[in-house]
Design a protein around this motif. Structure first.
Motif, short mmCIF file in Angstrom:
data_model
loop_
_atom_site.label_atom_id
_atom_site.label_comp_id
_atom_site.label_asym_id
_atom_site.label_seq_id
_atom_site.Cartn_x
_atom_site.Cartn_y
_atom_site.Cartn_z
N UNK A 179 0.81 -1.22 0.00
CA UNK A 179 0.00 0.00 0.00
C UNK A 179 0.84 1.26 0.00
N UNK A 180 2.05 1.21 0.62
CA UNK A 180 2.91 2.38 0.65
C UNK A 180 3.37 2.80 -0.74
N UNK A 181 3.46 1.84 -1.64
CA UNK A 181 3.91 2.13 -3.01
C UNK A 181 2.92 3.01 -3.73
N UNK A 182 1.62 2.89 -3.41
CA UNK A 182 0.58 3.67 -4.06
C UNK A 182 0.42 5.04 -3.42
N UNK A 183 1.22 5.30 -2.42
CA UNK A 183 1.09 6.60 -1.77
C UNK A 183 0.65 6.50 -0.34
N UNK A 184 0.40 5.29 0.17
CA UNK A 184 0.00 5.11 1.56
C UNK A 184 1.21 5.10 2.47
N UNK A 185 1.02 4.85 3.72
CA UNK A 185 2.12 4.94 4.68
C UNK A 185 2.08 3.77 5.64
N UNK A 186 1.83 2.59 5.12
CA UNK A 186 1.76 1.44 6.01
C UNK A 186 2.69 0.36 5.53
N UNK A 209 -11.80 -7.66 7.31
CA UNK A 209 -11.57 -7.39 5.89
C UNK A 209 -11.27 -5.91 5.67
N UNK A 210 -10.51 -5.63 4.62
CA UNK A 210 -10.21 -4.25 4.25
C UNK A 210 -11.42 -3.60 3.57
N UNK A 211 -11.46 -2.29 3.64
CA UNK A 211 -12.47 -1.50 2.94
C UNK A 211 -11.78 -0.65 1.88
N UNK A 212 -12.51 -0.35 0.83
CA UNK A 212 -11.95 0.47 -0.24
C UNK A 212 -12.89 1.63 -0.53
N UNK A 271 -4.79 3.26 5.02
CA UNK A 271 -5.00 3.70 6.41
C UNK A 271 -5.15 2.46 7.29
N UNK A 272 -4.19 2.24 8.14
CA UNK A 272 -4.18 1.04 8.96
C UNK A 272 -5.21 1.08 10.08
N UNK A 273 -5.84 -0.07 10.29
CA UNK A 273 -6.69 -0.26 11.47
C UNK A 273 -8.04 0.38 11.44
N UNK A 274 -8.46 0.95 10.29
CA UNK A 274 -9.75 1.63 10.22
C UNK A 274 -10.77 0.85 9.40
N UNK A 322 -8.23 0.56 5.53
CA UNK A 322 -9.01 1.25 4.50
C UNK A 322 -8.05 1.70 3.41
N UNK A 323 -8.35 1.32 2.18
CA UNK A 323 -7.55 1.79 1.04
C UNK A 323 -8.37 2.83 0.29
#
Length: 388
Positions: A99-106, A127-130, A244-247, A260-261
């Motif tokens: 996810x960090x490669x796409x601009x995230x920070x996790x 599960x993750x949310x998008x 976004x981790x943990x949300x 959440x991506x």
């Protein structure tokens, strides 16, 4: 289908640096991102192929082994790969790991949508949310915090996520007798063989809830909603994903939350054109200003205005560059800011009054208004570069 060389997949040389590999992967991943190619199986496979290549090449040890042994790796056939095949990682796994490669920070995390850990107490993961977010160019320039009302699984307030009614707790699973696995004996051509699989009753825990919570049915989670604040860093671009981790969804049975991506989309801008970190402004001058020179005001992406000097004899197609007035680099992708690039064009009126025609006719008779071959060549080159 034959596997392609990982360097070929990412379009980089074998001597590529880690940063070059990261940038190359990001471009391909954005191009074939599933949200930009809904229902396109070919794009999905290319997305997974790029993720598999990046998984190996961004890891120094894996890359050294790949360079030395190829796809098989040092341990024999099947040493590398697995994103696209049976039992491989899912799309969510790719977003979670990279996810960090796409601009995230996790970074990465254990448990891909299932559970991890020992048999006695698996750690379930939600599960993750998008989500999608549309940003103005001004928001991209400064970064912004957005609020989302998200429908998701939340921890059951009645049992506090345990899944048990009234604190009744658990008891030993009657199927596997606390082992978390069941053993089956099957007859094969080679004789009797035993297979071991996860217990279908307790799902590997070795215990079951005595009395399931009447609110959540023993899962520890219920449907709910939450207002989530998400910080979008400055400099993001269309197609980037902020992780976004943990949300995300709450994990069953007091497990860990998913992520959440957030997919970034950019709103069109009526004033500027974005070119990576640079922003382009098309400045239209009247003929007297271009010929005589002057100071003119132009807007900036911060919402302010700055004055720039127009030199006498400024030609159509001339480019002016205001250093550091562009967009910042997104975190992890370089430093500094881009430029504000001003493309100059000159306005030619479509209708003229009688007096204006007389003035233009007078100018047409002057050799100074005709230009020489070199001047015409210079203008042509500027326009050619502009359209390129």
């Amino acid at each position: 289908m034959a596997k392609r060389d990982y360097y070929e997949v990412l379009g980089v040389e074998k001597t590529a640096t880690d940063d070059e590999i990261k940038v190359a992967y990001r471009k391909i991943a954005i191009k074939y991102h599933p949200d930009r190619n809904p229902g396109n199986k070919e794009a999905e496979e290319k997305f997974k192929e790029a993720a598999e290549a990046y998984d190996v090449l961004h890891d120094a040890q894996k890359r050294q082994q790949y360079d030395q042994f190829g796809f098989d790796g040092p341990a024999g056939a099947g040493g590398f790969g697995g994103f696209g095949g049976a039992g491989g990682f899912s799309m969510d796994d790719i977003f979670s790991m990279f996810g960090d490669v796409f601009g995230g920070h996790s970074g990465g995390f254990g448990g891909f949508g299932g559970f991890s850990g020992g048999r006695q107490r698996p750690q379930y993961r939600g599960a993750d949310l998008r989500l999608k977010v549309r940003l103005s160019l001004q928001e991209v320039a400064t970064g912004v915090t957005k609020k989302f009302k998200v429908k998701k699984d939340v921890t059951c307030s009645h049992c506090h996520g345990s899944g048990a009614e009234g604190g009744s707790g658990t008891e030993t699973c009657p199927t596997c007798h606390g082992q978390g696995v069941v053993v089956k004996t099957v007859r094969t051509m080679l004789g009797m063989m035993q297979t071991q699989t996860e217990c279908p009753t307790c799902h590997g825990e070795g215990s079951v809830i005595k009395n399931k919570c009447h609110e959540c049915g023993g899962s520890g989670v219920v449907k709910g909603e939450e207002v989530v604040e998400i910080n979008i860093p400055a400099g993001v671009a269309e197609g980037m994903v902020v992780n976004v981790q943990g949300k995300g969804n709450a994990g069953p049975r007091q497990g860990t939350n998913g992520n959440i991506q957030v997919l970034v989309e950019e709103e069109p801008n009526d004033t500027f054109i974005r070119d990576e970190q640079d922003v382009i402004y098309n400045l239209l001058l009247d003929f007297p200003t271009a010929a005589l020179g002057d100071e003119v005001e132009i807007p900036t992406i911060e919402g302010t205005k700055v004055k720039i000097k127009i030199e006498p004899g400024t030609q159509p197609g001339k480019t002016l560059r205001l250093r550091g007035k562009g967009l910042p680099a997104v975190q992890g992708y370089g430093t500094g800011k881009g430029d504000l690039v001003v493309n100059v064009s000159v306005y030619v009126p479509t209708t003229l009054s009688k007096d204006e025609k007389a003035m233009v006719e007078k100018m047409r008779g002057s050799d100074n208004f005709k230009g020489d071959a070199e001047t015409k060549k210079s203008i042509f080159e500027r326009f050619k570069n502009y359209f390129n």
